[in-house]
Design an enzyme around this catalytic site. Structure first.
Site, mmCIF file in Angstrom:
data_model
loop_
_atom_site.group_PDB
_atom_site.id
_atom_site.type_symbol
_atom_site.label_atom_id
_atom_site.label_comp_id
_atom_site.label_asym_id
_atom_site.label_seq_id
_atom_site.Cartn_x
_atom_site.Cartn_y
_atom_site.Cartn_z
ATOM 1 N N VAL A 1 0.842 -1.187 0.000
ATOM 2 C CA VAL A 1 0.000 0.000 0.000
ATOM 3 C C VAL A 1 0.879 1.239 0.000
ATOM 4 O O VAL A 1 2.025 1.200 0.432
ATOM 5 C CB VAL A 1 -0.961 0.045 1.216
ATOM 6 C CG1 VAL A 1 -1.963 -1.085 1.160
ATOM 7 C CG2 VAL A 1 -0.184 0.009 2.525
ATOM 8 N N CYS A 2 0.321 2.332 -0.481
ATOM 9 C CA CYS A 2 1.051 3.594 -0.534
ATOM 10 C C CYS A 2 0.337 4.573 0.390
ATOM 11 O O CYS A 2 -0.698 5.121 0.033
ATOM 12 C CB CYS A 2 1.089 4.117 -1.962
ATOM 13 S SG CYS A 2 2.015 5.656 -2.112
ATOM 14 N N ILE A 3 0.894 4.742 1.594
ATOM 15 C CA ILE A 3 0.359 5.743 2.511
ATOM 16 C C ILE A 3 1.523 6.558 3.060
ATOM 17 O O ILE A 3 2.633 6.047 3.232
ATOM 18 C CB ILE A 3 -0.486 5.124 3.650
ATOM 19 C CG1 ILE A 3 0.280 4.056 4.426
ATOM 20 C CG2 ILE A 3 -1.791 4.580 3.132
ATOM 21 C CD1 ILE A 3 -0.478 3.488 5.593
#
Length: 136
Positions: free
Chosen positions: A58-60
């Site tokens: 995921v890209c957070i």
């Protein structure tokens, strides 16, 4: 058994999360390794998995290095800091899945499908979840 300070801290955090049993998070260790966790997030059917890369990553912001973003999209204060815990990171993942940035999707095809055919999108999400659980 965790023998380093980081390992002991992670072990305590895991025990606390398991004792709290809140926020729709179930977690445990992989092969008794305190640095590798297996996590299950109990989330709504309305999640939009276009915030997830095909690899499952995921890209957070809070997972990005604690430096200024060279593109100016994120401030350093939105990025990784030592105050983050596994619980705050997982809560951020739940939040991202509930309200992803559809202007910058990790999975462009899934975002397109969500906009053009939400019913098919939900069908594909259910299939993906079943496959990940081994219930093909």
């Amino acid at each position: 058994m965790a023998t380093t300070p980081a390992g002991r801290m992670l072990s305590r955090q895991l025990q606390q999360m398991q004792a709290d049993n809140t926020h729709g998070i179930s977690c445990g260790l992989v092969d008794s390794n305190v640095f590798e966790w297996e996590v299950m997030l109990m989330i709504s059917d309305d999640v939009k998995l276009y915030g997830v890369y095909p690899s499952g990553e995921v890209c957070i912001s809070i997972l990005h290095p604690p430096e200024e973003d060279k593109y100016g999209y994120e401030s350093a204060s939105e990025r990784w800091s030592p105050v983050q815990t596994p619980e705050t990171i997982l809560l951020s993942v739940i939040s991202m899945l509930s309200s992803p940035n559809d202007e910058s999707p990790a999975n462009v095809e899934a975002a397109r499908l969500w906009r053009e055919d939400p019913k098919e999108f939900k069908k594909q999400v259910r299939k993906c979840v079943r496959e990940s659980l081994g219930d093909e």
